[in-house]
Design a protein around this motif. Structure first.
Motif, PDB file in Angstrom:
ATOM      1  N   VAL A 104      36.489   0.453  77.214  1.00  0.00           N
ATOM      2  CA  VAL A 104      36.721   1.757  76.576  1.00  0.00           C
ATOM      3  C   VAL A 104      37.748   1.623  75.466  1.00  0.00           C
ATOM      4  CG1 VAL A 104      37.574   4.099  76.939  1.00  0.00           C
ATOM      5  CG2 VAL A 104      36.101   3.029  78.657  1.00  0.00           C
ATOM      6  N   GLU A 105      38.863   0.884  75.778  1.00  0.00           N
ATOM      7  CA  GLU A 105      39.908   0.707  74.770  1.00  0.00           C
ATOM      8  C   GLU A 105      39.348   0.012  73.533  1.00  0.00           C
ATOM      9  OE1 GLU A 105      43.129  -1.444  76.412  1.00  0.00           O
ATOM     10  OE2 GLU A 105      43.849   0.212  77.656  1.00  0.00           O
TER      11      GLU A 105
ATOM     12  N   ASN B 281      37.575   7.401  88.663  1.00  0.00           N
ATOM     13  CA  ASN B 281      38.315   6.282  88.080  1.00  0.00           C
ATOM     14  C   ASN B 281      37.439   5.530  87.095  1.00  0.00           C
ATOM     15  OD1 ASN B 281      36.692   4.454  89.560  1.00  0.00           O
ATOM     16  ND2 ASN B 281      38.073   4.581  91.306  1.00  0.00           N
ATOM     17  N   ILE B 282      38.094   4.840  86.139  1.00  0.00           N
ATOM     18  CA  ILE B 282      37.381   4.160  85.061  1.00  0.00           C
ATOM     19  C   ILE B 282      37.022   2.764  85.517  1.00  0.00           C
ATOM     20  CG2 ILE B 282      37.487   3.480  82.645  1.00  0.00           C
ATOM     21  CD1 ILE B 282      39.772   5.496  82.285  1.00  0.00           C
ATOM     22  N   SER B 283      35.724   2.435  85.405  1.00  0.00           N
ATOM     23  CA  SER B 283      35.268   1.141  85.901  1.00  0.00           C
ATOM     24  C   SER B 283      35.655   0.006  84.963  1.00  0.00           C
ATOM     25  CB  SER B 283      33.742   1.160  86.102  1.00  0.00           C
ATOM     26  OG  SER B 283      33.097   1.448  84.885  1.00  0.00           O
ATOM     27  N   ASN B 284      35.667   0.249  83.658  1.00  0.00           N
ATOM     28  CA  ASN B 284      35.964  -0.831  82.707  1.00  0.00           C
ATOM     29  C   ASN B 284      36.888  -0.286  81.613  1.00  0.00           C
ATOM     30  OD1 ASN B 284      36.038  -2.990  80.978  1.00  0.00           O
ATOM     31  ND2 ASN B 284      33.830  -3.435  81.144  1.00  0.00           N
TER      32      ASN B 284
ATOM     33  N   SER C  84      28.750  10.773  70.802  1.00  0.00           N
ATOM     34  CA  SER C  84      28.280   9.376  70.925  1.00  0.00           C
ATOM     35  C   SER C  84      29.204   8.550  71.788  1.00  0.00           C
ATOM     36  CB  SER C  84      28.177   8.758  69.518  1.00  0.00           C
ATOM     37  OG  SER C  84      27.235   9.460  68.736  1.00  0.00           O
ATOM     38  N   LEU C  85      30.533   8.718  71.578  1.00  0.00           N
ATOM     39  CA  LEU C  85      31.490   7.956  72.377  1.00  0.00           C
ATOM     40  C   LEU C  85      31.427   8.363  73.846  1.00  0.00           C
ATOM     41  CD1 LEU C  85      34.581   7.861  69.980  1.00  0.00           C
ATOM     42  CD2 LEU C  85      33.203   5.909  70.736  1.00  0.00           C
ATOM     43  N   SER C  86      31.279   9.660  74.089  1.00  0.00           N
ATOM     44  CA  SER C  86      31.242  10.119  75.488  1.00  0.00           C
ATOM     45  C   SER C  86      30.018   9.562  76.204  1.00  0.00           C
ATOM     46  CB  SER C  86      31.246  11.641  75.558  1.00  0.00           C
ATOM     47  OG  SER C  86      30.053  12.185  75.042  1.00  0.00           O
ATOM     48  N   ARG C  87      28.887   9.462  75.480  1.00  0.00           N
ATOM     49  CA  ARG C  87      27.691   8.894  76.101  1.00  0.00           C
ATOM     50  C   ARG C  87      27.863   7.395  76.315  1.00  0.00           C
ATOM     51  NH1 ARG C  87      24.816  12.725  72.651  1.00  0.00           N
ATOM     52  NH2 ARG C  87      24.758  11.110  71.010  1.00  0.00           N
ATOM     53  N   ALA C  88      28.460   6.717  75.327  1.00  0.00           N
ATOM     54  CA  ALA C  88      28.575   5.256  75.399  1.00  0.00           C
ATOM     55  C   ALA C  88      29.482   4.810  76.521  1.00  0.00           C
ATOM     56  CB  ALA C  88      29.098   4.718  74.065  1.00  0.00           C
ATOM     57  N   ILE C  89      30.569   5.565  76.786  1.00  0.00           N
ATOM     58  CA  ILE C  89      31.522   5.138  77.819  1.00  0.00           C
ATOM     59  C   ILE C  89      31.381   5.955  79.095  1.00  0.00           C
ATOM     60  CG2 ILE C  89      33.174   4.289  76.111  1.00  0.00           C
ATOM     61  CD1 ILE C  89      34.759   6.847  76.476  1.00  0.00           C
ATOM     62  N   ASP C  90      30.407   6.881  79.076  1.00  0.00           N
ATOM     63  CA  ASP C  90      30.127   7.717  80.243  1.00  0.00           C
ATOM     64  C   ASP C  90      31.363   8.520  80.663  1.00  0.00           C
ATOM     65  OD1 ASP C  90      28.438   8.779  82.104  1.00  0.00           O
ATOM     66  OD2 ASP C  90      28.884   7.244  83.634  1.00  0.00           O
ATOM     67  N   ALA C  91      32.039   9.088  79.655  1.00  0.00           N
ATOM     68  CA  ALA C  91      33.242   9.895  79.915  1.00  0.00           C
ATOM     69  C   ALA C  91      32.843  11.345  80.110  1.00  0.00           C
ATOM     70  CB  ALA C  91      34.214   9.775  78.738  1.00  0.00           C
ATOM     71  N   ASP C  92      33.650  12.068  80.893  1.00  0.00           N
ATOM     72  CA  ASP C  92      33.395  13.508  81.078  1.00  0.00           C
ATOM     73  C   ASP C  92      33.830  14.321  79.853  1.00  0.00           C
ATOM     74  OD1 ASP C  92      32.429  13.770  83.954  1.00  0.00           O
ATOM     75  OD2 ASP C  92      34.242  12.549  84.201  1.00  0.00           O
TER      76      ASP C  92
END
Length: 719
Positions: free
Chosen positions: A137-138, A130-133, A28-36
């Motif tokens: 995420v934090e 790179n992380i856009s926001n 869920s977190l990976s989908r929400a923040i679009d992390a690999d």
């Protein structure tokens, strides 16, 4: 912050259970923040390595991994720092190969703490771009970190419970838990294994279901009083299994209270110690009782007598309040030799059983040694009462024993010592009863004898004689003399009987006095070996002088056979002196023919086969049986001097001597007449066809140095 993202995470994890919580939260977190990658990893106590609990990679759960924290951004997170890098993470941590292999550019990590504030895990998001926001995420990680921490705490707690349950389930100790009203609420598998009861069997039951009935009501009252007072009790207790069998357990009960010190439960731990108890009781039994007959042993007998003596200490008016009977089974060894040791053991058990049937509860039967028993009889008024009891014992043994289908008759030799009249010391009482028993055996067995001072004096004299014999053997104080045996056919001396002599402090002691003592105390073999060596030494001297056909008759005792000495040692002695076995004749007393001595036949046959001859001494005094003579390998009979001396006075004795000579000739056995002193006796023996004569008529026993001269000077008609 995007509320939609938070809502989607909450929705995705709202229906999950603890089994896949970490996987779902990472997805869920990976989908929400679009992390690999998003992963949760536990940190070891040394903060050296991180091991992932769950890893989400682009919508999928992948395998867990372990990696070193050193030189990685996760090391900072494990030290309670939030670590955020929008990009260029590989340049900042060039030694972190994991970042390079995964082609990571952006990194966000936050620590996850225990209830005590210590970092136990980390939550990490990895981005290939790179992380856009970063702030979003934090914030999202911080928002859900508490939920993750709580689930980690819960998972850790459940693992501890599972671990504890595994210990409880697999422990060898049985465990039972009861509520405060003592109803059983839990049992572990070991409890079921030990008792047979399952959880269903015990529903609504209390521990009373295990009650064996062996403990008293007072026992349980004391036990529960200790639990209520001290909160704990432990000890041994007999309980009962579901199948009714009883077992001994070591039980520990503890009362459990809550924060308010209110009783909530009782826990009971126990282990089955029945086997240890049985082993302990066996050792205790073996220490106090005879393992074969199950009667008391000598130690227990003495303890019983000592207790009885205490009871009689104030009964001055009673002269003989009790008596000790020491009993020996007559000719017991014949059962072992004729049948087997198992047969002998059965004899002992049946004798024990019969003796026990004759006593009262106030008396005791004990087995004190191999075939010896003792009976201590209480509450006896006088010596007549003892005789009456002995008659009762003797009468009981008139009935034969039946063992392995064989009827056997058993007789007893009984010695009696009276408490107070003879002694008030238990050890002295036994010694005196034993002395009386030996006297009964010496009197012909199948009888009884009361202790007397005369017996004590005799025993003391015998003990002193034994000590003197031991000293004489050690110092080689014995010598031998030789009495000629004359061949009537050849009218020459062909044999000598070797006779032992003992000069004790200037006084000659007759063999009649010391040989029985040597036999009784197991010294006879050493004396026999000494005589054989002296005889062989002298025979060698005669051989060198040209007397090559002389035979020496050497006496050996029947007791040497029963003590384990065998003919091989005798033959080895003869060989040591380079003599032929034909030069030695072994003389044995007529008691060798007794039926219980059948074991001697094999040894006598070996001696005879080797070339030695066997002579039977004192024939006619005990076991004069044609059947016995036919069974034993005998070369020569020596007629007892009692018959020879009466032969000229009593016609019947002359007839008896004639019969013995005729019987011997029929069996191919030669005959020696002993104790011949008169010319008239010689004439009769010649007329009867006797083979050899030995006695004062020809010569008294001669010292060794006189033998060669005697042989040189001997002429048959000059006596």
């Amino acid at each position: 912050m995007n509320v939609h993202r938070i809502t989607s995470i909450v929705k995705s994890i709202s229906d999950i259970n603890s089994d896949n919580f970490f996987d779902e939260i990472c997805l869920s977190l990976s989908r929400a923040i679009d992390a690999d990658f998003v992963f949760i990893a536990s940190i070891d106590d040394s903060k050296t390595n991180a091991t992932s609990i769950a890893v989400a990679n682009r919508g999928c759960i992948v395998d867990n991994f372990t990696y070193a924290l050193k030189s990685s951004p996760c090391a900072e997170v494990s030290n309670e720092s939030i670590c955020t890098h929008r990009c260029n993470i590989q340049h900042l941590y060039p030694d972190d190969l994991l970042l390079k292999d995964m082609k990571i550019d952006g990194y966000v990590g936050i620590p996850l703490k225990t209830s005590k504030g210590q970092v136990s895990a980390i939550l990490v998001a990895l981005f290939e771009d790179n992380i856009s926001n970063v702030l979003e995420v934090e914030t999202l990680f911080m928002l859900f970190s508490g939920l993750i921490e709580k689930e980690i705490h819960k998972s850790s707690y459940l693992k501890k419970i599972e671990f504890s349950n595994n210990i409880i389930a697999n422990t060898h100790e049985a465990i039972m838990v009861c509520d405060k009203d003592k109803f059983i609420t839990y049992i572990n598998p070991s409890f079921t294994r030990m008792t047979g009861y399952t959880q269903a069997d015990l529903h609504g039951k209390t521990p009373k279901i295990l009650n064996s009935g062996k403990q008293t009501k007072a026992f349980y009252q004391t036990m529960w009083a200790d639990i209520n007072k001290n909160g704990h009790w432990q000890g041994e207790i007999w309980n009962k299994c579901k199948n009714g069998s009883e077992y001994l357990e070591w039980l520990s009960i503890t009362a459990i209270v809550d924060e308010s010190n209110e009783l909530t439960h009782y826990t009971a731990f126990f282990s089955d110690i029945t086997e240890q108890y049985i082993a302990k009781e066996k050792i205790k039994f073996q220490d106090s009782y005879d393992d074969l007959t199950k009667t008391a042993n000598k130690k227990t007998l003495f303890t019983f007598i000592e207790r009885s003596i205490i009871q009689y200490s104030n009964q001055l008016e009673c002269t003989t309040p009790a008596a000790l009977l020491v009993i020996d089974i007559d000719f017991f060894n014949k059962f072992n030799s004729l049948y087997s040791h198992a047969f002998g053991d059965e004899v002992l058990m049946q004798v024990s059983s019969r003796l026990q049937s004759l006593i009262r509860s106030s008396d005791i039967v004990a087995r004190t040694s191999g075939d010896n028993f003792a009976l201590f009889i209480n509450h006896i008024t006088n010596q007549d009462s003892i005789v009456y009891f002995i008659d009762k014992v003797t009468h009981a043994f008139l009935k034969p024993f039946v063992i392995e289908g064989i009827n056997i008759k058993i007789t007893l030799s009984i010695g009696v010592a009276c408490f107070r009249q003879d002694t008030q010391d238990v050890h002295r009482l036994f010694e005196k009863a034993e002395q009386a028993m030996f006297a009964a055996k010496d009197n012909g067995r199948n009888s009884y004898e009361f202790y007397s001072q005369l017996l004590s004096d005799k025993a003391n004299k015998e003990e002193q004689l034994k000590l003197s014999l031991e000293s004489a053997i050690e110092n080689n104080d014995f010598c031998v003399v030789y009495q000629p045996i004359v061949s009537l056919k050849n009218k020459s001396v062909t044999k000598f009987e070797v006779l032992i002599r003992w000069n004790m402090h200037g006084k000659w002691v007759s063999p009649v006095d010391f040989i029985p003592t040597a036999e009784k105390f197991g010294l006879i073999s050493k004396i026999g070996d000494l005589v054989l060596n002296l005889a062989c030494t002298e025979l060698c001297k005669l051989r060198k002088m040209g007397f090559s056909d002389i035979v020496f008759n050497v006496n050996r005792s029947i007791y040497e056979f029963s003590s384990g000495v065998n003919d091989i040692s005798w033959l080895d002695t003869i060989k040591k002196y380079d003599l032929n076995p034909e030069s030695i004749c072994f003389e044995l007393t007529e008691s060798v023919l007794a039926p219980e001595n059948d074991r001697c036949i094999t040894l006598l046959n070996k001696l005879q086969s080797a070339g030695c001859t066997i002579a039977l001494d004192d024939f006619g005094t005990g076991y004069s049986s044609l059947n016995y003579l036919r069974r034993f390998p005998i070369d020569t009979l020596k007629i007892d001097r009692g018959f020879i001396s009466e032969m000229t006075k009593v016609e019947g004795d002359k007839v008896l001597v004639s019969a013995i000579i005729s019987m011997a000739k029929a069996l191919g056995i030669s005959v020696v007449a002993e104790g011949v002193e008169l010319k008239q006796e010689v004439d009769i023996l010649v007329s009867l066809g006797c083979d050899y004569i030995q006695g004062y008529y020809f010569s008294k026993p001669l010292a060794p140095e006189l033998l060669s001269q005697y042989l040189t000077d001997f002429e048959y008609g000059n006596q």
